[in-house]
Scaffold this motif. Sequence first.
Motif, PDB file in Angstrom:
ATOM      1  N   SER A 233      -2.787  -2.342   1.783  1.00 37.16           N
ATOM      2  CA  SER A 233      -1.793  -2.748   0.791  1.00 37.16           C
ATOM      3  C   SER A 233      -0.851  -3.862   1.270  1.00 37.16           C
ATOM      4  O   SER A 233      -0.625  -4.840   0.535  1.00 37.16           O
ATOM      5  N   PRO A 234      -0.277  -3.797   2.487  1.00 36.99           N
ATOM      6  CA  PRO A 234       0.627  -4.876   2.916  1.00 36.99           C
ATOM      7  C   PRO A 234      -0.037  -6.256   2.943  1.00 36.99           C
ATOM      8  O   PRO A 234       0.536  -7.241   2.479  1.00 36.99           O
ATOM      9  N   VAL A 235      -1.252  -6.317   3.456  1.00 37.15           N
ATOM     10  CA  VAL A 235      -1.958  -7.597   3.518  1.00 37.15           C
ATOM     11  C   VAL A 235      -2.320  -8.064   2.115  1.00 37.15           C
ATOM     12  O   VAL A 235      -2.299  -9.262   1.810  1.00 37.15           O
ATOM     13  N   ASP A 236      -2.636  -7.120   1.235  1.00 36.99           N
ATOM     14  CA  ASP A 236      -3.016  -7.455  -0.135  1.00 36.99           C
ATOM     15  C   ASP A 236      -1.842  -8.067  -0.890  1.00 36.99           C
ATOM     16  O   ASP A 236      -2.005  -9.035  -1.641  1.00 36.99           O
ATOM     17  N   VAL A 237      -0.643  -7.525  -0.696  1.00 39.60           N
ATOM     18  CA  VAL A 237       0.543  -8.049  -1.368  1.00 39.60           C
ATOM     19  C   VAL A 237       0.833  -9.472  -0.894  1.00 39.60           C
ATOM     20  O   VAL A 237       1.105 -10.374  -1.697  1.00 39.60           O
ATOM     21  N   VAL A 238       0.766  -9.696   0.418  1.00 39.89           N
ATOM     22  CA  VAL A 238       1.005 -11.036   0.969  1.00 39.89           C
ATOM     23  C   VAL A 238      -0.035 -12.021   0.440  1.00 39.89           C
ATOM     24  O   VAL A 238       0.291 -13.146   0.050  1.00 39.89           O
ATOM     25  N   LYS A 239      -1.288 -11.592   0.394  1.00 42.82           N
ATOM     26  CA  LYS A 239      -2.359 -12.450  -0.109  1.00 42.82           C
ATOM     27  C   LYS A 239      -2.102 -12.855  -1.555  1.00 42.82           C
ATOM     28  O   LYS A 239      -2.225 -14.029  -1.925  1.00 42.82           O
ATOM     29  N   THR A 240      -1.714 -11.874  -2.390  1.00 40.60           N
ATOM     30  CA  THR A 240      -1.461 -12.144  -3.800  1.00 40.60           C
ATOM     31  C   THR A 240      -0.291 -13.100  -3.974  1.00 40.60           C
ATOM     32  O   THR A 240      -0.359 -14.067  -4.742  1.00 40.60           O
ATOM     33  N   ARG A 241       0.814 -12.838  -3.267  1.00 38.91           N
ATOM     34  CA  ARG A 241       1.991 -13.692  -3.358  1.00 38.91           C
ATOM     35  C   ARG A 241       1.657 -15.124  -2.923  1.00 38.91           C
ATOM     36  O   ARG A 241       2.047 -16.095  -3.565  1.00 38.91           O
ATOM     37  N   TYR A 242       0.952 -15.246  -1.813  1.00 34.99           N
ATOM     38  CA  TYR A 242       0.669 -16.577  -1.255  1.00 34.99           C
ATOM     39  C   TYR A 242      -0.285 -17.365  -2.150  1.00 34.99           C
ATOM     40  O   TYR A 242      -0.102 -18.558  -2.374  1.00 34.99           O
ATOM     41  N   MET A 243      -1.309 -16.699  -2.675  1.00 36.93           N
ATOM     42  CA  MET A 243      -2.262 -17.372  -3.565  1.00 36.93           C
ATOM     43  C   MET A 243      -1.595 -17.847  -4.846  1.00 36.93           C
ATOM     44  O   MET A 243      -1.935 -18.912  -5.378  1.00 36.93           O
ATOM     45  N   ALA A 268       8.639  -3.947  -0.011  1.00 41.69           N
ATOM     46  CA  ALA A 268       7.947  -4.969  -0.806  1.00 41.69           C
ATOM     47  C   ALA A 268       6.459  -5.026  -0.477  1.00 41.69           C
ATOM     48  O   ALA A 268       5.637  -5.390  -1.322  1.00 41.69           O
ATOM     49  N   PHE A 269       6.104  -4.646   0.755  1.00 41.96           N
ATOM     50  CA  PHE A 269       4.706  -4.712   1.176  1.00 41.96           C
ATOM     51  C   PHE A 269       3.858  -3.622   0.523  1.00 41.96           C
ATOM     52  O   PHE A 269       2.630  -3.649   0.630  1.00 41.96           O
ATOM     53  N   TYR A 270       4.525  -2.671  -0.108  1.00 42.30           N
ATOM     54  CA  TYR A 270       3.789  -1.624  -0.824  1.00 42.30           C
ATOM     55  C   TYR A 270       4.080  -1.669  -2.322  1.00 42.30           C
ATOM     56  O   TYR A 270       3.892  -0.677  -3.017  1.00 42.30           O
ATOM     57  N   LYS A 271       4.499  -2.856  -2.798  1.00 41.50           N
ATOM     58  CA  LYS A 271       4.665  -3.023  -4.242  1.00 41.50           C
ATOM     59  C   LYS A 271       3.302  -2.905  -4.912  1.00 41.50           C
ATOM     60  O   LYS A 271       2.318  -3.449  -4.434  1.00 41.50           O
ATOM     61  N   GLY A 272       3.278  -2.200  -6.022  1.00 45.25           N
ATOM     62  CA  GLY A 272       2.012  -2.032  -6.729  1.00 45.25           C
ATOM     63  C   GLY A 272       1.074  -1.049  -6.047  1.00 45.25           C
ATOM     64  O   GLY A 272      -0.134  -1.082  -6.292  1.00 45.25           O
ATOM     65  N   PHE A 273       1.628  -0.147  -5.192  1.00 47.09           N
ATOM     66  CA  PHE A 273       0.757   0.777  -4.454  1.00 47.09           C
ATOM     67  C   PHE A 273      -0.011   1.707  -5.391  1.00 47.09           C
ATOM     68  O   PHE A 273      -1.213   1.920  -5.208  1.00 47.09           O
ATOM     69  N   MET A 274       0.686   2.259  -6.396  1.00 41.42           N
ATOM     70  CA  MET A 274       0.014   3.206  -7.293  1.00 41.42           C
ATOM     71  C   MET A 274      -1.122   2.550  -8.077  1.00 41.42           C
ATOM     72  O   MET A 274      -2.234   3.088  -8.116  1.00 41.42           O
ATOM     73  N   PRO A 275      -0.872   1.361  -8.712  1.00 40.73           N
ATOM     74  CA  PRO A 275      -2.024   0.731  -9.372  1.00 40.73           C
ATOM     75  C   PRO A 275      -3.103   0.307  -8.377  1.00 40.73           C
ATOM     76  O   PRO A 275      -4.284   0.297  -8.714  1.00 40.73           O
TER      77      PRO A 275
END
Length: 309
Positions: A233-243, A268-275
């Motif tokens: 999840s943390p890497v996924d959030v950073v990837k989404t924000r950066y892209m 913030a690194f676990y934003k959207g964890f449930m979805p």
Amino acid sequence: MVGFKATDVPPTAAVKFLGAGTAACIADLITFPLDTAKVRLQIQGERHGPVRAATSAQYRGVLGTILTMVRTEGPRSLYSGLVAGLQRQMSFASVRIGLYDSVKQFYTKGSEHAGIGSRLLAGSTTGALAVAVAQPTDVVKVRFQAQARAGRGRRYQSTVDAYKTIAREEGFRGLWKGTSPNVARNAIVNCAELVTYDLIKDALLKANLMTDDLPCHFTSAFGAGFCTTVIASPVDVVKTRYMNSALGQYSSAGHCALTMLQKEGPRAFYKGFMPSFLRLGSWNVVMFVTYEQLKRALMAACTSREAPF
């Protein structure tokens, strides 16, 4: 035995490659609204600090995000970027999932007994290789999911327009934006997803708790989805924000992560964890169950075609 029975002949690399891409597309069709909700929640608040983001949040929770999007943008907004998503899965999943067993056998030199190290190495290899093949489709998918269907924030009119606009305004490198965090994310995701699925399935079969059929595949896939969400999840959030960031907003993926930490805090690194979990859990279940059945169906069809009359 539930579903198609396993054939005596193991599936070929071509069958795995085709089956993985097809199964991933089917899983994406079913779970895409959850992925879109995840992206919207992940990028929410990226231009504000944690206090302003909390008070001005447009989306609240998975269901709230989906209902808000349907109300303000229409039901079709939940599938914004689906074409790029399917393009991504057909090229991406075929490599990272379809080639996993072949790469694992390469690292074990053909041995049937693969250790945890060989599995992790194979997962990292196919995950990174898949990003090299499918990165532009991932960028376009995220951009489409992030933009509102109405209003001044809308940037792209179609999938083709998105590819052309990004290439024209940001250069060829724009289509490969976020490659580094995506390589990291998908190496992690692939290891967590495939290796966990592999290990849970092997443990269930060796302990004779289940047989190699649908319930076993379902249980293994659900466990893999949960483990993957927690780890990635943390890497996924950073990837989404950066892209999704504007040109020059972040100098690198590391800068994006640091900015998130400073402005929004560790949560913030676990934003959207449930979805993310709902999406990955359901996606894994649909994908792996479909993949296992497709492999058996394709091999049964090949065997019957080759059988003498």
